[in-house]
Design a protein around this motif. Structure first.
Motif, PDB file in Angstrom:
ATOM      1  N   LEU A   1       1.496 -19.133  40.905  1.00  0.00           N
ATOM      2  CA  LEU A   1       1.384 -19.942  42.102  1.00  0.00           C
ATOM      3  C   LEU A   1       0.553 -19.224  43.157  1.00  0.00           C
ATOM      4  N   LYS A   2       0.435 -19.824  44.333  1.00  0.00           N
ATOM      5  CA  LYS A   2      -0.389 -19.256  45.394  1.00  0.00           C
ATOM      6  C   LYS A   2       0.081 -17.866  45.793  1.00  0.00           C
ATOM      7  N   ASP A   3       1.408 -17.639  45.791  1.00  0.00           N
ATOM      8  CA  ASP A   3       1.947 -16.344  46.201  1.00  0.00           C
ATOM      9  C   ASP A   3       1.976 -15.332  45.062  1.00  0.00           C
ATOM     10  N   GLY A   4       1.440 -15.691  43.894  1.00  0.00           N
ATOM     11  CA  GLY A   4       1.372 -14.772  42.763  1.00  0.00           C
ATOM     12  C   GLY A   4       2.575 -14.799  41.843  1.00  0.00           C
ATOM     13  N   ASN A   5       3.630 -15.529  42.202  1.00  0.00           N
ATOM     14  CA  ASN A   5       4.811 -15.622  41.347  1.00  0.00           C
ATOM     15  C   ASN A   5       4.530 -16.513  40.140  1.00  0.00           C
ATOM     16  N   TYR A   6       5.284 -16.253  39.062  1.00  0.00           N
ATOM     17  CA  TYR A   6       5.197 -17.118  37.895  1.00  0.00           C
ATOM     18  C   TYR A   6       5.863 -18.453  38.227  1.00  0.00           C
ATOM     19  N   GLY A   7       5.202 -19.560  37.918  1.00  0.00           N
ATOM     20  CA  GLY A   7       5.719 -20.861  38.303  1.00  0.00           C
ATOM     21  C   GLY A   7       6.399 -21.603  37.175  1.00  0.00           C
ATOM     22  N   TYR A   8       7.158 -22.640  37.567  1.00  0.00           N
ATOM     23  CA  TYR A   8       7.664 -23.604  36.595  1.00  0.00           C
ATOM     24  C   TYR A   8       7.650 -24.978  37.258  1.00  0.00           C
TER      25      TYR A   8
ATOM     26  N   MET B   1       4.294 -14.662  31.803  1.00  0.00           N
ATOM     27  CA  MET B   1       5.380 -13.752  32.151  1.00  0.00           C
ATOM     28  C   MET B   1       5.861 -12.983  30.916  1.00  0.00           C
ATOM     29  N   ILE B   2       5.985 -13.686  29.785  1.00  0.00           N
ATOM     30  CA  ILE B   2       6.443 -13.035  28.557  1.00  0.00           C
ATOM     31  C   ILE B   2       5.411 -12.011  28.070  1.00  0.00           C
ATOM     32  N   ALA B   3       4.109 -12.331  28.232  1.00  0.00           N
ATOM     33  CA  ALA B   3       3.053 -11.453  27.719  1.00  0.00           C
ATOM     34  C   ALA B   3       2.829 -10.228  28.601  1.00  0.00           C
ATOM     35  N   PHE B   4       3.069 -10.345  29.908  1.00  0.00           N
ATOM     36  CA  PHE B   4       2.712  -9.272  30.830  1.00  0.00           C
ATOM     37  C   PHE B   4       3.895  -8.408  31.272  1.00  0.00           C
ATOM     38  N   GLU B   5       5.107  -8.948  31.262  1.00  0.00           N
ATOM     39  CA  GLU B   5       6.249  -8.210  31.786  1.00  0.00           C
ATOM     40  C   GLU B   5       6.964  -7.446  30.679  1.00  0.00           C
ATOM     41  N   GLY B   6       7.208  -6.159  30.926  1.00  0.00           N
ATOM     42  CA  GLY B   6       7.873  -5.324  29.938  1.00  0.00           C
ATOM     43  C   GLY B   6       6.943  -4.915  28.812  1.00  0.00           C
ATOM     44  N   TYR B   7       7.520  -4.291  27.790  1.00  0.00           N
ATOM     45  CA  TYR B   7       6.705  -3.850  26.656  1.00  0.00           C
ATOM     46  C   TYR B   7       7.577  -3.563  25.444  1.00  0.00           C
ATOM     47  N   TYR B   8       6.918  -3.547  24.308  1.00  0.00           N
ATOM     48  CA  TYR B   8       7.497  -3.173  23.014  1.00  0.00           C
ATOM     49  C   TYR B   8       6.456  -2.274  22.367  1.00  0.00           C
ATOM     50  N   ARG B   9       6.708  -0.965  22.318  1.00  0.00           N
ATOM     51  CA  ARG B   9       5.704  -0.007  21.861  1.00  0.00           C
ATOM     52  C   ARG B   9       6.238   0.803  20.689  1.00  0.00           C
ATOM     53  N   LYS B  10       5.403   0.913  19.681  1.00  0.00           N
ATOM     54  CA  LYS B  10       5.782   1.679  18.490  1.00  0.00           C
ATOM     55  C   LYS B  10       4.761   2.801  18.268  1.00  0.00           C
ATOM     56  N   TYR B  11       5.256   4.037  18.142  1.00  0.00           N
ATOM     57  CA  TYR B  11       4.424   5.205  17.875  1.00  0.00           C
ATOM     58  C   TYR B  11       4.819   5.762  16.508  1.00  0.00           C
ATOM     59  N   VAL B  12       3.846   6.004  15.662  1.00  0.00           N
ATOM     60  CA  VAL B  12       4.112   6.534  14.326  1.00  0.00           C
ATOM     61  C   VAL B  12       3.172   7.699  14.050  1.00  0.00           C
ATOM     62  N   GLN B  13       3.763   8.811  13.640  1.00  0.00           N
ATOM     63  CA  GLN B  13       2.984   9.975  13.212  1.00  0.00           C
ATOM     64  C   GLN B  13       3.479  10.370  11.823  1.00  0.00           C
TER      65      GLN B  13
ATOM     66  N   VAL C   1      11.742 -13.399  36.861  1.00  0.00           N
ATOM     67  CA  VAL C   1      12.075 -14.459  37.819  1.00  0.00           C
ATOM     68  C   VAL C   1      10.892 -15.417  37.925  1.00  0.00           C
ATOM     69  N   LYS C   2      11.206 -16.738  37.985  1.00  0.00           N
ATOM     70  CA  LYS C   2      10.181 -17.759  38.157  1.00  0.00           C
ATOM     71  C   LYS C   2      10.416 -18.502  39.479  1.00  0.00           C
ATOM     72  N   GLU C   3       9.357 -19.106  39.963  1.00  0.00           N
ATOM     73  CA  GLU C   3       9.435 -19.901  41.194  1.00  0.00           C
ATOM     74  C   GLU C   3       9.019 -21.333  40.888  1.00  0.00           C
ATOM     75  N   GLN C   4       9.835 -22.263  41.333  1.00  0.00           N
ATOM     76  CA  GLN C   4       9.538 -23.672  41.081  1.00  0.00           C
ATOM     77  C   GLN C   4       8.370 -24.128  41.956  1.00  0.00           C
ATOM     78  N   ALA C   5       7.394 -24.782  41.323  1.00  0.00           N
ATOM     79  CA  ALA C   5       6.265 -25.316  42.078  1.00  0.00           C
ATOM     80  C   ALA C   5       6.758 -26.363  43.077  1.00  0.00           C
ATOM     81  N   LEU C   6       6.092 -26.439  44.196  1.00  0.00           N
ATOM     82  CA  LEU C   6       6.329 -27.416  45.254  1.00  0.00           C
ATOM     83  C   LEU C   6       7.559 -27.087  46.090  1.00  0.00           C
ATOM     84  N   THR C   7       8.691 -26.704  45.452  1.00  0.00           N
ATOM     85  CA  THR C   7       9.924 -26.466  46.214  1.00  0.00           C
ATOM     86  C   THR C   7      10.126 -25.002  46.570  1.00  0.00           C
TER      87      THR C   7
END
Length: 553
Positions: A411-418, A434-446, A485-491
């Motif tokens: 949205l305009k304020d940068g929050n993820y909308g619904y 939000m799912i793609a950018f927030e948090g992580y799942y990282r695997k390191y193998v040697q 957290v998501k922000e509802q559009a318009l409201t």
């Protein structure tokens, strides 16, 4: 180092649906179909050959010869028949008239192929002496192909089921089945690298010389672990004068197919209302006032009244960059090959959690200390790192396929909308960004596999072989899931997507395994006239140590 050969190869790959219209000029023949009956014989022994493949070139039409070497096939005048058989040179015959309805074909033995040496259980064997079901892949035929995992190179080998369920960076390994589904151990074949049990996922495909598949009783020498077949991998060794090879590959990946989704919000709402009417609902899902308000808002406020094509938003071009550098050479006394590899891959999902990096090190060297004694050292090292969205890639795809054109991005304020509109069955909206950018799942193998070996020529034509190997695996999985957290559009109403009782949370899984291998064999080979006798005695010791600590917070 007397001479340096430098080779550079750059390839551009664009994996997309591509249709090419090409014009070909063929000799003009009437489309006359004729039935051809014939027989296939060995030129050297003049005996019929059963199981010879007979196919019409550039078509799917084909057959094989029966026990008497006889075949029947239907083709057109002007087409070419291709005859292929293991251990024999292929032969082509062009059908130019109806007088060729009866053919007599004689195939010549491929002497070079029959004399080639095939890696089998605890040793090698000439191809002409093989009695079991064995398939061999020469990796030189796969050069300059976009192979990021060794298992993908096995696609198309006879007698193998190879299924690549996904091509996500870091886990693009194929499922391999040789004998179908078994009940002993798991269903995966036993994989041996230069005689030592190892994972093909931790090898650079550019370091492999050949792959041998043992399918039947030829694999029984490895015991119960071979119940699902055996894959023998032989790494490259130094050959010829000292030289340097460098190979670079660059590729672009795109989805080959995406669903034909509706990304027009007005059309979506009208179709939803039509579905409600078809189901006998008493009222539409979206009122005429909602539809009119949305239509007018799209012209002035794309944040609260979006018309988003989420396939365009969430998917990008995937990039593959691969570098391989090797130093190799040999003489009558020694051979060596040192290789370095690097793979950098960005997946097709947007965000920082769809990437992979691999670093490989390979060493294969041996020395003849005298006419009877040879010693050698091999090393295969791999470090890889890959990322996924915090809720895993599989869940991301599920969420992406459920998203709608009325779903706001940010949205305009940068929050993820619904959406501010109410949609049946959609209470807690999944937001792809939000799912793609927030948090992580990282695997390191040697992982490193290091072996030392020796061969000693004993009296009476016997040979003693001993090998000691250490396989060290260290893996670390780091997962972090923040409060989303998501922000509802318009409201402007805020809503937690994941529960505060389960997020934020972090998890570290540590995987450590040490495998120690030791085996020694004595073998004796003797040939007389057209007969060969091979005798081998051996023993093998395997020590496994595992540790798997887990930290959660």
């Amino acid at each position: 180092m007397k001479k340096i050969n430098f080779s550079f190869t750059a390839t551009f790959l664009n994996i997309i649906n591509l249709f090419i219209l090409s014009g070909y000029i063929y000799p003009i023949y009437a489309q006359t179909y004729i039935n051809i009956r014939g027989s296939v014989y060995s030129y050297e022994q003049n005996v019929p050959l059963s199981g010879v493949s007979v196919r019409v070139e550039n078509t799917q039409i084909g057959t094989i010869t029966n026990q008497e070497g006889i075949f029947n096939i239907q083709t057109e005048i002007g087409q070419t028949l291709v005859f292929t058989y293991l251990g024999y040179l292929p032969q082509k015959i062009k059908i130019i008239s109806a007088d060729q309805q009866n053919l007599s074909v004689k195939l010549h033995q491929n002497v070079t192929e029959l004399n080639s040496v095939i890696v089998v259980g605890y040793g090698t064997e000439r191809k002409e002496n093989l009695t079991g079901s064995v398939s061999v892949l020469d990796m030189s035929t796969k050069e300059n192909q976009p192979i990021t995992n060794v298992s993908n190179a096995l696609h198309g080998m006879p007698g193998l089921f190879v299924n690549l369920s996904n091509s996500m960076p870091g886990v693009d390994r194929a499922t391999i089945r040789i004998r179908g589904i078994g009940t002993l151990n798991n269903n995966d074949p036993l994989v041996l690298v230069d005689g030592i049990e190892y994972s093909m996922d931790e090898l650079n495909p550019s370091d492999i010389a050949s792959i041998t598949i043992l399918k039947d009783a030829s694999a029984a020498i490895y015991g119960s672990k071979s119940a699902n077949g055996v894959i023998l991998i032989t790494t490259k060794s130094g050959k010829g004068k000292s030289h340097i090879d460098y190979n670079y590959y660059y590729g672009i990946q795109r989805p080959t197919y995406l669903p034909n989704a509706i990304w027009d919000p007005i059309q979506y709402m009208l179709l939803m209302n039509q579905a409600a009417a078809n189901e006998g609902k008493g009222s539409p899902y979206f009122t005429d006032e909602d539809i009119q308000q949305y239509k007018e808002g799209m012209n002035t406020d794309p944040y609260d009244y979006p018309a988003n094509n989420w396939f365009d938003i969430a998917l990008r071009d995937g990039i593959i960059r691969k570098h391989d550098l090797s130093f190799s050479g040999s003489s009558d006394i020694y051979q060596y090959r040192l290789s370095l590899g690097y793979l950098n891959r960005h997946g097709i999902i947007f965000g920082p959690c769809n990437d992979e990096r691999k670093y490989s090190l390979g060493l294969n060297t041996s020395f003849h200390l005298n006419k009877k004694l040879e010693i050698g050292l091999t090393l295969d090292g791999y470090y890889r790192f890959y990322t996924e969205p915090s809720y895993t890639t599989d869940n991301f795809w599920n969420y992406l396929m459920r998203t709608l054109p009325i779903m706001p991005d940010t949205l305009k304020d940068g929050n993820y909308g619904y959406p501010w509109l109410r949609v049946p069955g959609r209470n807690n909206w999944e937001h792809p960004r939000m799912i793609a950018f927030e948090g992580y799942y990282r695997k390191y193998v040697q992982r490193f596999l290091s072996t030392i070996f020796s061969n000693y020529q004993l009296p009476f034509g016997m040979n003693y072989h001993v090998k000691f190997g250490v396989d060290k695996y260290d893996g670390l999985l780091k997962v972090f899931i923040p409060q989303m957290v998501k922000e509802q559009a318009l409201t402007g109403t805020l809503m937690n997507w994941n529960s505060p009782s389960t997020a934020p949370r972090a998890e570290n899984d540590d995987y450590n395994t040490l495998n120690v291998h030791f085996y020694n064999t004595i073998d004796w080979h003797h040939g007389f006239k057209s007969h060969n006798i091979n005798v081998m005695l051996g023993s093998e010791l395997l020590i496994v140590m595992m540790m798997n600590p887990l930290w959660q917070k």
